[in-house]
Write a protein that holds these residues in place. Structure first.
Motif, mmCIF file in Angstrom:
data_model
loop_
_atom_site.group_PDB
_atom_site.id
_atom_site.type_symbol
_atom_site.label_atom_id
_atom_site.label_comp_id
_atom_site.label_asym_id
_atom_site.label_seq_id
_atom_site.Cartn_x
_atom_site.Cartn_y
_atom_site.Cartn_z
ATOM 1 N N TYR A 85 118.948 43.927 -13.794
ATOM 2 C CA TYR A 85 117.796 43.882 -12.895
ATOM 3 C C TYR A 85 117.953 44.901 -11.770
ATOM 4 N N PHE A 86 119.134 44.950 -11.161
ATOM 5 C CA PHE A 86 119.399 45.899 -10.092
ATOM 6 C C PHE A 86 119.290 47.329 -10.593
ATOM 7 N N ILE A 87 119.924 47.621 -11.717
ATOM 8 C CA ILE A 87 119.922 48.988 -12.243
ATOM 9 C C ILE A 87 118.513 49.447 -12.572
ATOM 10 N N PHE A 88 117.734 48.595 -13.203
ATOM 11 C CA PHE A 88 116.382 48.964 -13.615
ATOM 12 C C PHE A 88 115.518 49.304 -12.404
ATOM 13 N N TYR A 89 115.490 48.420 -11.413
ATOM 14 C CA TYR A 89 114.597 48.638 -10.281
ATOM 15 C C TYR A 89 115.106 49.734 -9.347
ATOM 16 N N ILE A 90 116.408 49.885 -9.219
ATOM 17 C CA ILE A 90 116.926 50.993 -8.404
ATOM 18 C C ILE A 90 116.540 52.328 -9.014
ATOM 19 N N SER A 91 116.676 52.459 -10.339
ATOM 20 C CA SER A 91 116.308 53.709 -11.004
ATOM 21 C C SER A 91 114.809 53.968 -10.898
ATOM 22 N N ILE A 92 113.984 52.922 -10.998
ATOM 23 C CA ILE A 92 112.534 53.087 -10.870
ATOM 24 C C ILE A 92 112.172 53.575 -9.474
ATOM 25 N N TYR A 93 112.709 52.939 -8.459
ATOM 26 C CA TYR A 93 112.378 53.311 -7.084
ATOM 27 C C TYR A 93 112.867 54.720 -6.763
ATOM 28 N N ILE A 94 114.067 55.073 -7.200
ATOM 29 C CA ILE A 94 114.579 56.420 -6.943
ATOM 30 C C ILE A 94 113.702 57.461 -7.616
ATOM 31 N N GLY A 95 113.316 57.204 -8.867
ATOM 32 C CA GLY A 95 112.443 58.144 -9.574
ATOM 33 C C GLY A 95 111.098 58.318 -8.894
ATOM 34 N N VAL A 96 110.498 57.214 -8.461
ATOM 35 C CA VAL A 96 109.192 57.276 -7.791
ATOM 36 C C VAL A 96 109.293 58.013 -6.459
ATOM 37 N N LEU A 153 112.243 71.221 -11.199
ATOM 38 C CA LEU A 153 113.639 70.822 -11.394
ATOM 39 C C LEU A 153 113.761 69.310 -11.478
ATOM 40 N N CYS A 154 113.028 68.617 -10.630
ATOM 41 C CA CYS A 154 113.093 67.154 -10.601
ATOM 42 C C CYS A 154 112.549 66.562 -11.900
ATOM 43 N N VAL A 155 111.384 67.037 -12.333
ATOM 44 C CA VAL A 155 110.734 66.466 -13.522
ATOM 45 C C VAL A 155 111.500 66.829 -14.799
ATOM 46 N N ASP A 156 111.994 68.044 -14.874
ATOM 47 C CA ASP A 156 112.620 68.516 -16.118
ATOM 48 C C ASP A 156 114.075 68.094 -16.273
ATOM 49 N N TYR A 157 114.779 67.827 -15.164
ATOM 50 C CA TYR A 157 116.205 67.558 -15.261
ATOM 51 C C TYR A 157 116.633 66.256 -14.561
ATOM 52 N N ILE A 158 116.212 66.079 -13.314
ATOM 53 C CA ILE A 158 116.725 64.945 -12.540
ATOM 54 C C ILE A 158 116.193 63.618 -13.061
ATOM 55 N N ILE A 159 114.879 63.507 -13.268
ATOM 56 C CA ILE A 159 114.281 62.249 -13.719
ATOM 57 C C ILE A 159 114.815 61.817 -15.085
ATOM 58 N N PRO A 160 114.827 62.705 -16.106
ATOM 59 C CA PRO A 160 115.410 62.260 -17.389
ATOM 60 C C PRO A 160 116.890 61.917 -17.276
ATOM 61 N N GLY A 161 117.615 62.594 -16.380
ATOM 62 C CA GLY A 161 119.020 62.248 -16.175
ATOM 63 C C GLY A 161 119.176 60.843 -15.628
ATOM 64 N N ILE A 162 118.310 60.465 -14.685
ATOM 65 C CA ILE A 162 118.336 59.106 -14.137
ATOM 66 C C ILE A 162 117.996 58.090 -15.222
ATOM 67 N N ILE A 200 101.008 66.574 -26.001
ATOM 68 C CA ILE A 200 100.115 67.484 -25.277
ATOM 69 C C ILE A 200 100.491 68.948 -25.495
ATOM 70 N N ASN A 201 101.773 69.268 -25.339
ATOM 71 C CA ASN A 201 102.210 70.661 -25.381
ATOM 72 C C ASN A 201 102.869 71.065 -26.688
ATOM 73 N N GLY A 202 103.161 70.096 -27.545
ATOM 74 C CA GLY A 202 103.869 70.414 -28.780
ATOM 75 C C GLY A 202 105.356 70.568 -28.578
ATOM 76 N N MET A 203 105.838 70.399 -27.361
ATOM 77 C CA MET A 203 107.258 70.502 -27.057
ATOM 78 C C MET A 203 107.523 69.781 -25.738
ATOM 79 N N ALA A 204 108.798 69.607 -25.421
ATOM 80 C CA ALA A 204 109.209 68.945 -24.182
ATOM 81 C C ALA A 204 110.469 69.634 -23.667
ATOM 82 N N PRO A 205 110.732 69.550 -22.362
ATOM 83 C CA PRO A 205 111.977 70.122 -21.832
ATOM 84 C C PRO A 205 113.202 69.532 -22.528
ATOM 85 N N LEU A 206 114.272 70.303 -22.537
ATOM 86 C CA LEU A 206 115.479 69.920 -23.262
ATOM 87 C C LEU A 206 116.006 68.565 -22.821
#
Length: 247
Positions: free
Chosen positions: A132-143, A157-166, A207-213
């Motif tokens: 529960y803690f991990i899920f909501y902490i990751s959601i709030y940090i991402g938002v 940088l945030c959308v392509d690397y940081i958010i998927p990393g979280i 939408i784009n036929g591809m996604a960031p790595l």
């Protein structure tokens, strides 16, 4: 020492003499003879009360000690005061001392302080399940990261690397706790984590036929996690889905 209310069938902590709910007289769990209002009239009733006490001695529902609640309240108010004072100081420095018309760092500080308080209120009012803690902490940090990145000009940088990393980090931690969980309550957060990790990749590819790595890697990690859940704990996954969707 914990006391017990035979009327409400609850264990009560602290120095209460009467049940906070029904005002019935409380009894100690280890005493041999008790007198509870007018209900206990003879030895048979006393034995019944003792049997109930023995059956519920491991009950998890109780009223916490008032001293503990006061201590928790003090620490919560202290951190709230520090946050408010720090935010105000940031506003003074930002707008009165080093005024910059383009970027006001105090707005970012305010955003994170408000987000932290909302997250803290949500976490302290619920159970202490790690998933529960991990899920909501990751959601709030991402938002909170999205408007921060947009304002400070590192949105890509945030959308392509940081958010998927979280998402991947939260998924791995939730998977571990899901495998160790014995209550059955961690599965729902694992499934929600998988859903959140898969949707952006699917939408970007559609939408784009591809996604960031990083999103592709995140999608692979989520799919592999689904395989692991189905193979090792398949019945639990099915039961959780049926329970949540009311099939």
């Amino acid at each position: 020492m914990m006391k017990y209310c035979p009327n409400c069938q609850l264990s009560v902590g602290g120095a209460f003499e009467y049940c906070p709910l029904c005002q019935n007289e409380l009894i100690e769990k280890n005493q041999d003879s008790v007198s509870v209002g007018n209900d206990v009239k003879n030895g048979e009733d006393i034995e019944n009360c003792k049997d109930i006490n023995d059956d519920l001695k491991d009950a998890n529902y109780y009223f916490p000690d008032c001293d503990k609640l006061k201590t928790q309240s003090f620490w919560y108010k202290l951190q709230l005061f520090i946050m408010c004072a720090a935010t105000f100081i940031c506003f003074v420095v930002d707008f009165l001392i080093v005024y910059d018309r383009e970027i006001h760092f105090s707005l970012i500080v305010l955003l994170w302080v408000v987000g932290f308080q909302l997250l803290l209120n949500k976490l302290i009012k619920r159970h202490s399940l790690p998933s529960y803690f991990i899920f909501y902490i990751s959601i709030y940090i991402g938002v909170l990261l999205l408007p921060t990145a947009y304002y400070l000009h590192f949105f890509s940088l945030c959308v392509d690397y940081i958010i998927p990393g979280i998402c991947m980090l939260a998924l791995v931690l939730n998977f571990i706790f899901c495998m160790l969980d014995t209550t059955g309550n961690a599965m729902v957060y694992m499934l929600c984590n998988i859903l959140i990790g898969l949707l952006p990749s699917i939408i970007l590819i559609a939408i784009n036929g591809m996604a960031p790595l990083m999103w592709i890697i995140c999608m692979m990690v989520n799919v592999v996690s689904i395989f692991a859940l189905v193979i090792f704990v398949g019945p639990k996954v099915r039961n959780e889905i049926v329970k949540r969707l009311n099939f």
